[in-house]
Structure formats: C-alpha cells, structure tokens
Enzyme design. Structure first.
Site, PDB file in Angstrom:
ATOM      1  N   ASN A 125       0.734   9.023  -3.539  1.00 14.14           N
ATOM      2  CA  ASN A 125       1.201   8.316  -2.346  1.00 14.14           C
ATOM      3  C   ASN A 125       2.286   7.284  -2.641  1.00 14.14           C
ATOM      4  O   ASN A 125       2.458   6.311  -1.914  1.00 14.14           O
ATOM      5  CB  ASN A 125       0.017   7.718  -1.572  1.00 14.14           C
ATOM      6  CG  ASN A 125      -0.784   6.737  -2.392  1.00 14.14           C
ATOM      7  OD1 ASN A 125      -0.439   6.432  -3.535  1.00 14.14           O
ATOM      8  ND2 ASN A 125      -1.856   6.221  -1.819  1.00 14.14           N
TER       9      ASN A 125
ATOM     10  N   LYS B 110       5.001   4.808  -7.998  1.00 14.59           N
ATOM     11  CA  LYS B 110       4.141   5.730  -8.749  1.00 14.59           C
ATOM     12  C   LYS B 110       4.911   6.948  -9.269  1.00 14.59           C
ATOM     13  O   LYS B 110       6.040   7.218  -8.846  1.00 14.59           O
ATOM     14  CB  LYS B 110       2.969   6.155  -7.842  1.00 14.59           C
ATOM     15  CG  LYS B 110       2.036   4.993  -7.460  1.00 14.59           C
ATOM     16  CD  LYS B 110       0.832   5.467  -6.649  1.00 14.59           C
ATOM     17  CE  LYS B 110      -0.082   4.305  -6.284  1.00 14.59           C
ATOM     18  NZ  LYS B 110      -1.290   4.765  -5.548  1.00 14.59           N
TER      19      LYS B 110
ATOM     20  N   HIS C 128       1.987   1.518  -4.955  1.00 16.22           N
ATOM     21  CA  HIS C 128       0.793   0.668  -5.003  1.00 16.22           C
ATOM     22  C   HIS C 128       1.196  -0.735  -4.603  1.00 16.22           C
ATOM     23  O   HIS C 128       2.289  -1.192  -4.943  1.00 16.22           O
ATOM     24  CB  HIS C 128       0.201   0.606  -6.424  1.00 16.22           C
ATOM     25  CG  HIS C 128      -0.707  -0.574  -6.601  1.00 16.22           C
ATOM     26  ND1 HIS C 128      -2.011  -0.563  -6.173  1.00 16.22           N
ATOM     27  CD2 HIS C 128      -0.474  -1.825  -7.083  1.00 16.22           C
ATOM     28  CE1 HIS C 128      -2.548  -1.767  -6.407  1.00 16.22           C
ATOM     29  NE2 HIS C 128      -1.628  -2.532  -6.958  1.00 16.22           N
TER      30      HIS C 128
ATOM     31  N   GLU D 144      -3.412  -8.388 -11.268  1.00 16.08           N
ATOM     32  CA  GLU D 144      -2.485  -7.278 -11.527  1.00 16.08           C
ATOM     33  C   GLU D 144      -1.178  -7.762 -12.141  1.00 16.08           C
ATOM     34  O   GLU D 144      -0.626  -7.116 -13.039  1.00 16.08           O
ATOM     35  CB  GLU D 144      -2.238  -6.502 -10.229  1.00 16.08           C
ATOM     36  CG  GLU D 144      -3.500  -5.784  -9.765  1.00 16.08           C
ATOM     37  CD  GLU D 144      -3.361  -5.073  -8.440  1.00 16.08           C
ATOM     38  OE1 GLU D 144      -4.283  -4.337  -8.066  1.00 16.08           O
ATOM     39  OE2 GLU D 144      -2.314  -5.243  -7.770  1.00 16.08           O
TER      40      GLU D 144
ATOM     41  N   TYR E 104      -6.994   0.299 -12.665  1.00 19.09           N
ATOM     42  CA  TYR E 104      -7.776   0.773 -11.514  1.00 19.09           C
ATOM     43  C   TYR E 104      -9.283   0.673 -11.771  1.00 19.09           C
ATOM     44  O   TYR E 104     -10.062   1.434 -11.185  1.00 19.09           O
ATOM     45  CB  TYR E 104      -7.388   2.211 -11.171  1.00 19.09           C
ATOM     46  CG  TYR E 104      -6.175   2.338 -10.253  1.00 19.09           C
ATOM     47  CD1 TYR E 104      -6.139   1.693  -9.010  1.00 19.09           C
ATOM     48  CD2 TYR E 104      -5.084   3.131 -10.601  1.00 19.09           C
ATOM     49  CE1 TYR E 104      -5.048   1.826  -8.158  1.00 19.09           C
ATOM     50  CE2 TYR E 104      -3.980   3.265  -9.739  1.00 19.09           C
ATOM     51  CZ  TYR E 104      -3.984   2.612  -8.521  1.00 19.09           C
ATOM     52  OH  TYR E 104      -2.904   2.751  -7.666  1.00 19.09           O
TER      53      TYR E 104
HETATM   54  P1  ATP Z   1      -3.275   1.283  -4.110  1.00 21.20           P
HETATM   55  O1  ATP Z   1      -4.421   0.510  -4.721  1.00 21.20           O
HETATM   56  O2  ATP Z   1      -2.703   2.324  -5.031  1.00 21.20           O
HETATM   57  O3  ATP Z   1      -2.231   0.371  -3.523  1.00 21.20           O
HETATM   58  P2  ATP Z   1      -4.763   1.586  -1.681  1.00 21.20           P
HETATM   59  O4  ATP Z   1      -5.160   0.166  -1.897  1.00 21.20           O
HETATM   60  O5  ATP Z   1      -4.096   1.931  -0.383  1.00 21.20           O
HETATM   61  O6  ATP Z   1      -3.823   2.102  -2.848  1.00 21.20           O
HETATM   62  P3  ATP Z   1      -7.264   2.422  -2.858  1.00 21.20           P
HETATM   63  O7  ATP Z   1      -8.490   2.660  -2.063  1.00 21.20           O
HETATM   64  O8  ATP Z   1      -7.153   1.168  -3.660  1.00 21.20           O
HETATM   65  O9  ATP Z   1      -6.015   2.552  -1.851  1.00 21.20           O
HETATM   66  O10 ATP Z   1      -7.058   3.691  -3.801  1.00 21.20           O
HETATM   67  C1  ATP Z   1      -6.237   3.613  -4.956  1.00 21.20           C
HETATM   68  C2  ATP Z   1      -5.458   4.890  -5.075  1.00 21.20           C
HETATM   69  O11 ATP Z   1      -6.357   5.951  -5.407  1.00 21.20           O
HETATM   70  C3  ATP Z   1      -4.755   5.378  -3.806  1.00 21.20           C
HETATM   71  O12 ATP Z   1      -3.509   4.766  -3.592  1.00 21.20           O
HETATM   72  C4  ATP Z   1      -4.606   6.851  -4.074  1.00 21.20           C
HETATM   73  O13 ATP Z   1      -3.514   7.085  -4.996  1.00 21.20           O
HETATM   74  C5  ATP Z   1      -5.910   7.159  -4.805  1.00 21.20           C
HETATM   75  N1  ATP Z   1      -6.972   7.600  -3.882  1.00 21.20           N
HETATM   76  C6  ATP Z   1      -7.667   6.834  -3.015  1.00 21.20           C
HETATM   77  N2  ATP Z   1      -8.601   7.550  -2.357  1.00 21.20           N
HETATM   78  C7  ATP Z   1      -8.485   8.816  -2.817  1.00 21.20           C
HETATM   79  C8  ATP Z   1      -9.161  10.043  -2.556  1.00 21.20           C
HETATM   80  N3  ATP Z   1     -10.165  10.107  -1.661  1.00 21.20           N
HETATM   81  N4  ATP Z   1      -8.761  11.145  -3.227  1.00 21.20           N
HETATM   82  C9  ATP Z   1      -7.772  11.087  -4.145  1.00 21.20           C
HETATM   83  N5  ATP Z   1      -7.096   9.946  -4.462  1.00 21.20           N
HETATM   84  C10 ATP Z   1      -7.447   8.844  -3.802  1.00 21.20           C
HETATM   85 MG    MG Z   2      -5.951  -0.509  -3.753  1.00 24.73          MG
END
Ligand code: ATP
Ligand code: MG
Length: 139
Positions: free
Chosen positions: A113, A10, A116, A127, A50
C-alpha cells in the site's frame, strides 16, 4: 502544534519509481522533510519496526514485503504532522481509501500500500529514533 511524524515510501512504490510523485504530494500539504534516507531493510530491522504486529497472521508476509526492495524513510515536520500525514495516506486498504489520498492513487493492494505513516505522536517518537539520530535531523 508543530509536530514530527515518520514516513516510509514502501518497496512497491520505489519499484515503480514513485518516490518523487509521493514526496511532491507530501510537500504540497506543507509538511517539511527534516530527514531522509533510502535503505534496504534487513529482515530483523523490518521485524523490529513492525513488532506491534508480530502476532498478526499477515506479519511474515508483511516483513517479507518490506524487505523486498528499497524504501525511503523520512521525518516530516509541520502543524499536526501525524494526523495530517495519515489523512494524506488514506485507509490501509486502498479499496477503502478516499479520493485524493496517496493509497487511493498509488497502492497496489492491502499489503503493498505504498506508504507508511506513524499513527500517534508516541509511535512517531519510537519510529523516528529507530531510523535516525538527532544529528541526522535538520530544523
Ligand atoms: P502502516 O503502519 O504501514 O502505516 P496502517 O497503520 O494503515 O499502515 P496497520 O494496521 O498498522 O495499518 O498495518 C501495517 C501494514 O501491514 C499495512 O500498511 C499493510 O501493509 C499491512 N497489512 C495490514 N493488514 C493487513 C492484512 N490484513 N493483510 C495483509 N497485509 C496487511
Ligand atoms: Mg500502522
């Protein structure tokens, strides 16, 4: 089972020049890179990627973040690639991420974070096809 998953390094990580460090950790798990490119997402591309989160309160901010700088997209192949890569990534919130995971070591906060990874084989298929065509994958 030999499987493919989709990874994004990211913008917070590319900004800090961490592509090599993250790819090194990925490759040390045995996962192989079968496709890779560095791009800057448009708003529409980030929204589409997303889309499952579009009703979430953090969606607008997440899309903004994902467009804020370049990302490195790759397709990873290996035994149980989806689970293996999710384990390497660690919990979504780096405050909850286990020792030795990418998010524990590199993530800035819950949104920024660093990485992804697809959360299931079906998600991986969507994806991968969102970013790569068959001619762009080797192996
Ligand atoms: P990713 O899909 O990016 O691999 P993930 O599967 O661990 O991450 P998801 O629940 O799919 O988590 O959320 C997608 C992304 O949205 C997260 O990686 C983070 O960057 C962001 N995100 C998730 N929850 C929050 C939140 N409560 N506040 C801000 N950003 C968030
Ligand atoms: Mg995710």
């Amino acid at each position: 089972m030999l499987q493919r998953t989709f990874s994004i390094i990211k913008p917070d990580a590319t900004e800090r020049n961490l592509e090599g460090a993250i790819l090194d950790r990925i490759q040390k798990t045995g996962l192989r890179v079968v496709a890779m490119k560095k791009i800057r997402l448009t708003r529409e591309q980030a929204e589409g990627f997303y889309h499952v989160h579009k009703e979430r309160p953090f969606f607008g901010s997440l899309v903004e973040f994902m467009c804020s700088g370049p990302v490195v997209c790759s397709v990873l192949e290996g035994e149980d690639a989806v689970t293996k890569y999710r384990e390497l990534m660690g919990a979504t919130n780096p405050a909850n991420a286990a020792e030795g995971t990418l998010r524990k070591d590199f993530a800035v906060n819950l949104e920024a974070n660093s990485v992804h990874g697809s959360d299931a084989p079906e998600t991986a298929a969507f994806e991968i096809s969102y970013f790569f065509n068959a001619l762009e994958m080797i192996g």
